[in-house]
Motif scaffolding. Structure first.
Motif, PDB file in Angstrom:
ATOM      1  N   LYS A 115       0.813  -1.226   0.000  1.00 59.69           N
ATOM      2  CA  LYS A 115       0.000   0.000   0.000  1.00 59.69           C
ATOM      3  C   LYS A 115       0.849   1.281   0.000  1.00 59.69           C
ATOM      4  CE  LYS A 115      -3.677  -2.403   2.500  1.00 59.69           C
ATOM      5  NZ  LYS A 115      -4.511  -2.446   3.733  1.00 59.69           N
ATOM      6  N   PRO A 116       1.818   1.391  -0.893  1.00 56.75           N
ATOM      7  CA  PRO A 116       2.635   2.610  -0.911  1.00 56.75           C
ATOM      8  C   PRO A 116       1.865   3.806  -1.489  1.00 56.75           C
ATOM      9  CG  PRO A 116       3.213   1.208  -2.760  1.00 56.75           C
ATOM     10  CD  PRO A 116       2.208   0.440  -1.951  1.00 56.75           C
ATOM     11  N   VAL A 117       2.064   4.946  -0.867  1.00 53.32           N
ATOM     12  CA  VAL A 117       1.458   6.200  -1.335  1.00 53.32           C
ATOM     13  C   VAL A 117       2.546   7.269  -1.321  1.00 53.32           C
ATOM     14  CG1 VAL A 117      -0.273   7.982  -0.903  1.00 53.32           C
ATOM     15  CG2 VAL A 117      -0.817   5.579  -0.447  1.00 53.32           C
ATOM     16  N   LEU A 118       2.651   8.012  -2.406  1.00 51.69           N
ATOM     17  CA  LEU A 118       3.687   9.042  -2.510  1.00 51.69           C
ATOM     18  C   LEU A 118       3.054  10.422  -2.553  1.00 51.69           C
ATOM     19  CD1 LEU A 118       6.847   9.159  -4.664  1.00 51.69           C
ATOM     20  CD2 LEU A 118       5.084  10.859  -5.141  1.00 51.69           C
ATOM     21  N   ASP A 119       3.710  11.379  -1.901  1.00 53.05           N
ATOM     22  CA  ASP A 119       3.351  12.782  -2.093  1.00 53.05           C
ATOM     23  C   ASP A 119       4.624  13.624  -2.131  1.00 53.05           C
ATOM     24  OD1 ASP A 119       3.999  12.583   0.550  1.00 53.05           O
ATOM     25  OD2 ASP A 119       2.230  13.589   1.325  1.00 53.05           O
ATOM     26  N   GLU A 120       4.489  14.799  -2.717  1.00 50.14           N
ATOM     27  CA  GLU A 120       5.634  15.701  -2.865  1.00 50.14           C
ATOM     28  C   GLU A 120       5.552  16.802  -1.818  1.00 50.14           C
ATOM     29  OE1 GLU A 120       6.561  17.140  -6.806  1.00 50.14           O
ATOM     30  OE2 GLU A 120       5.466  15.473  -7.724  1.00 50.14           O
ATOM     31  N   LEU A 121       6.644  16.987  -1.105  1.00 53.02           N
ATOM     32  CA  LEU A 121       6.751  18.069  -0.133  1.00 53.02           C
ATOM     33  C   LEU A 121       7.674  19.120  -0.743  1.00 53.02           C
ATOM     34  CD1 LEU A 121       7.201  15.871   3.073  1.00 53.02           C
ATOM     35  CD2 LEU A 121       5.078  16.727   2.049  1.00 53.02           C
ATOM     36  N   ILE A 122       7.118  20.302  -0.993  1.00 56.78           N
ATOM     37  CA  ILE A 122       7.823  21.331  -1.755  1.00 56.78           C
ATOM     38  C   ILE A 122       8.118  22.524  -0.847  1.00 56.78           C
ATOM     39  CG2 ILE A 122       7.709  22.814  -3.802  1.00 56.78           C
ATOM     40  CD1 ILE A 122       5.533  20.853  -4.861  1.00 56.78           C
ATOM     41  N   ARG A 123       9.328  23.013  -0.943  1.00 57.80           N
ATOM     42  CA  ARG A 123       9.707  24.176  -0.134  1.00 57.80           C
ATOM     43  C   ARG A 123       9.020  25.420  -0.688  1.00 57.80           C
ATOM     44  NH1 ARG A 123      15.910  26.112   1.328  1.00 57.80           N
ATOM     45  NH2 ARG A 123      15.320  27.556   3.030  1.00 57.80           N
ATOM     46  N   PRO A 127      10.459  26.517  -4.710  1.00 61.81           N
ATOM     47  CA  PRO A 127       9.722  25.338  -5.196  1.00 61.81           C
ATOM     48  C   PRO A 127      10.573  24.315  -5.945  1.00 61.81           C
ATOM     49  CG  PRO A 127       8.506  27.361  -5.645  1.00 61.81           C
ATOM     50  CD  PRO A 127       9.878  27.777  -5.191  1.00 61.81           C
ATOM     51  N   GLU A 128      11.802  24.656  -6.288  1.00 60.69           N
ATOM     52  CA  GLU A 128      12.657  23.680  -6.962  1.00 60.69           C
ATOM     53  C   GLU A 128      13.200  22.634  -5.993  1.00 60.69           C
ATOM     54  OE1 GLU A 128      15.689  25.622  -9.152  1.00 60.69           O
ATOM     55  OE2 GLU A 128      14.301  26.573 -10.575  1.00 60.69           O
ATOM     56  N   GLU A 129      13.109  22.914  -4.698  1.00 59.32           N
ATOM     57  CA  GLU A 129      13.551  21.946  -3.693  1.00 59.32           C
ATOM     58  C   GLU A 129      12.361  21.076  -3.297  1.00 59.32           C
ATOM     59  OE1 GLU A 129      16.181  23.207  -0.514  1.00 59.32           O
ATOM     60  OE2 GLU A 129      16.318  25.192  -1.453  1.00 59.32           O
ATOM     61  N   ILE A 130      12.519  19.770  -3.514  1.00 62.25           N
ATOM     62  CA  ILE A 130      11.409  18.835  -3.291  1.00 62.25           C
ATOM     63  C   ILE A 130      11.906  17.610  -2.518  1.00 62.25           C
ATOM     64  CG2 ILE A 130       9.698  17.341  -4.417  1.00 62.25           C
ATOM     65  CD1 ILE A 130       9.783  19.245  -6.817  1.00 62.25           C
ATOM     66  N   ILE A 131      11.084  17.180  -1.584  1.00 60.75           N
ATOM     67  CA  ILE A 131      11.309  15.924  -0.875  1.00 60.75           C
ATOM     68  C   ILE A 131      10.108  15.023  -1.152  1.00 60.75           C
ATOM     69  CG2 ILE A 131      11.603  14.793   1.366  1.00 60.75           C
ATOM     70  CD1 ILE A 131      13.977  16.515   0.599  1.00 60.75           C
ATOM     71  N   TYR A 196       3.039  22.270   0.008  1.00 64.87           N
ATOM     72  CA  TYR A 196       4.060  23.310   0.150  1.00 64.87           C
ATOM     73  C   TYR A 196       4.318  23.556   1.633  1.00 64.87           C
ATOM     74  CZ  TYR A 196       3.571  24.221  -4.823  1.00 64.87           C
ATOM     75  OH  TYR A 196       3.560  24.100  -6.193  1.00 64.87           O
ATOM     76  N   LEU A 197       5.584  23.561   1.991  1.00 69.27           N
ATOM     77  CA  LEU A 197       5.965  23.726   3.394  1.00 69.27           C
ATOM     78  C   LEU A 197       6.749  25.023   3.583  1.00 69.27           C
ATOM     79  CD1 LEU A 197       7.229  20.118   4.268  1.00 69.27           C
ATOM     80  CD2 LEU A 197       4.911  21.041   4.474  1.00 69.27           C
ATOM     81  N   PRO A 198       6.374  25.809   4.580  1.00 68.76           N
ATOM     82  CA  PRO A 198       7.174  27.001   4.905  1.00 68.76           C
ATOM     83  C   PRO A 198       8.446  26.586   5.640  1.00 68.76           C
ATOM     84  CG  PRO A 198       5.408  26.758   6.481  1.00 68.76           C
ATOM     85  CD  PRO A 198       5.202  25.670   5.457  1.00 68.76           C
ATOM     86  N   ASP A 199       9.394  27.478   5.684  1.00 69.83           N
ATOM     87  CA  ASP A 199      10.646  27.150   6.366  1.00 69.83           C
ATOM     88  C   ASP A 199      10.443  26.982   7.869  1.00 69.83           C
ATOM     89  OD1 ASP A 199      11.909  27.207   3.970  1.00 69.83           O
ATOM     90  OD2 ASP A 199      12.857  29.159   4.234  1.00 69.83           O
ATOM     91  N   LYS A 200       9.520  27.771   8.443  1.00 72.23           N
ATOM     92  CA  LYS A 200       9.289  27.713   9.890  1.00 72.23           C
ATOM     93  C   LYS A 200       7.854  28.141  10.195  1.00 72.23           C
ATOM     94  CE  LYS A 200      11.272  32.344  10.368  1.00 72.23           C
ATOM     95  NZ  LYS A 200      12.319  33.159  11.041  1.00 72.23           N
ATOM     96  N   PRO A 201       7.393  27.894  11.419  1.00 73.04           N
ATOM     97  CA  PRO A 201       6.025  28.282  11.780  1.00 73.04           C
ATOM     98  C   PRO A 201       5.861  29.810  11.759  1.00 73.04           C
ATOM     99  CG  PRO A 201       6.936  26.705  13.346  1.00 73.04           C
ATOM    100  CD  PRO A 201       8.072  27.178  12.499  1.00 73.04           C
ATOM    101  N   GLY A 202       4.591  30.241  11.738  1.00 73.42           N
ATOM    102  CA  GLY A 202       4.291  31.674  11.763  1.00 73.42           C
ATOM    103  C   GLY A 202       3.429  32.066  10.584  1.00 73.42           C
ATOM    104  N   TRP A 203       3.327  33.373  10.399  1.00 70.16           N
ATOM    105  CA  TRP A 203       2.529  33.876   9.287  1.00 70.16           C
ATOM    106  C   TRP A 203       3.311  33.713   7.976  1.00 70.16           C
ATOM    107  CZ3 TRP A 203      -2.461  34.998   9.533  1.00 70.16           C
ATOM    108  CH2 TRP A 203      -3.020  35.260  10.797  1.00 70.16           C
ATOM    109  N   TRP A 221       9.644  22.968   6.587  1.00 70.43           N
ATOM    110  CA  TRP A 221      10.794  22.521   5.790  1.00 70.43           C
ATOM    111  C   TRP A 221      12.019  22.288   6.678  1.00 70.43           C
ATOM    112  CZ3 TRP A 221      10.957  20.701   1.041  1.00 70.43           C
ATOM    113  CH2 TRP A 221      12.214  20.515   0.438  1.00 70.43           C
ATOM    114  N   LYS A 222      12.182  23.144   7.665  1.00 69.17           N
ATOM    115  CA  LYS A 222      13.317  22.989   8.575  1.00 69.17           C
ATOM    116  C   LYS A 222      13.208  21.688   9.363  1.00 69.17           C
ATOM    117  CE  LYS A 222      15.786  25.369  12.289  1.00 69.17           C
ATOM    118  NZ  LYS A 222      15.839  26.591  13.156  1.00 69.17           N
ATOM    119  N   ALA A 223      12.019  21.367   9.832  1.00 68.99           N
ATOM    120  CA  ALA A 223      11.824  20.128  10.588  1.00 68.99           C
ATOM    121  C   ALA A 223      11.969  18.910   9.674  1.00 68.99           C
ATOM    122  CB  ALA A 223      10.450  20.138  11.248  1.00 68.99           C
ATOM    123  N   LEU A 224      11.585  19.080   8.430  1.00 69.96           N
ATOM    124  CA  LEU A 224      11.669  17.972   7.476  1.00 69.96           C
ATOM    125  C   LEU A 224      13.117  17.547   7.240  1.00 69.96           C
ATOM    126  CD1 LEU A 224      10.275  16.089   5.438  1.00 69.96           C
ATOM    127  CD2 LEU A 224      10.392  17.951   3.764  1.00 69.96           C
TER     128      LEU A 224
END
Length: 228
Positions: A115-123, A127-131, A196-203, A221-224
């Motif tokens: 049951k593999p499922v993939l998703d893209e986590l983008i900075r 946006p060119e940085e992807i995990i 899409y993930l921000p670098d850190k929490p906040g607004w 993104w930092k925690a990732l």
């Protein structure tokens, strides 16, 4: 004046012995000539037969070599036509199926991953940085594997990352990287989410100019980076 008798100017006839000797000599010469001619004809006939035999042998060799070449080409074409493909069945099991067989192919389980499922986590800020995140089950355990986009093309990277999380592949080592890359390509081709993930929490300001507040308990993104 003395005139010589014309009779004495003619060549004198040979004796009988000389004549017989001359005839025997001529006969021997004729026989030798015939023997030489016969030997030449035999040699020519033998050479002709040999040449014909060699020509037939060469033609047979060419024929069999051509047949062998064609059979080898046909065998290679059949091998190229056969393709071992990674499939995901309706229950989420990963199998390998050999396609283009003359008989019905039987799917073969090749990993304990299900049951593999993939998703893209983008900075968000770049946006060119992807995990890539692959979530699956291994046995009864839920497992998550994070993959850096910049490294997924490396030969052994995918295999190594999957195996670090207890995922096993039931294939020879020589084919393991081939199937792990095929599996990853299959997951990428399927419908999947992009987050899409921000670098850190906040607004944070989104691409549509709206602002949202990213809570501290949400993935950034930092925690990732600590999970890779």
């Amino acid at each position: 004046m003395y005139i010589q008798n014309p009779y004495f100017m003619q060549p004198q006839p040979q004796s009988m012995d000389e004549w017989y000797q001359q005839q025997r000599y001529l006969e021997e010469q004729r026989k030798q000539s015939m023997e030489v001619q016969t030997a030449y004809q035999k040699a020519w006939a033998t050479a002709s037969v040999k040449d014909a035999a060699e020509d037939r042998s060469f033609q047979r060799k060419e024929y069999y070599e051509e047949r062998k070449y064609k059979r080898n080409q046909e065998r290679k074409e059949k091998q190229r036509a056969l393709a071992e493909m990674v499939k995901i069945d309706g229950e989420g099991r990963l199998t390998i199926v050999t396609e283009n067989l003359s008989v019905a192919a039987i799917p073969r389980t090749f990993t304990n991953m299900q049951k593999p499922v993939l998703d893209e986590l983008i900075r968000l800020s770049n946006p060119e940085e992807i995990i890539f995140r692959v979530q699956c089950t291994v046995g009864v355990k839920n497992t998550t594997v994070f993959l850096e986009q910049a490294k997924v093309g490396t030969t052994s990277y995918l295999t190594k990352k999957f195996m670090e999380h207890g995922i096993t592949f039931y294939v020879p080592n020589s084919k393991m990287h081939y199937f792990t890359h095929q599996l990853f390509a299959l997951l990428c081709q399927s419908d999947h989410d992009k987050r899409y993930l921000p670098d850190k929490p906040g607004w944070i300001k989104l691409s549509n100019k709206k602002w949202i507040f990213w809570k501290e308990d949400r993935l950034t993104w930092k925690a990732l980076q600590k999970k890779i």
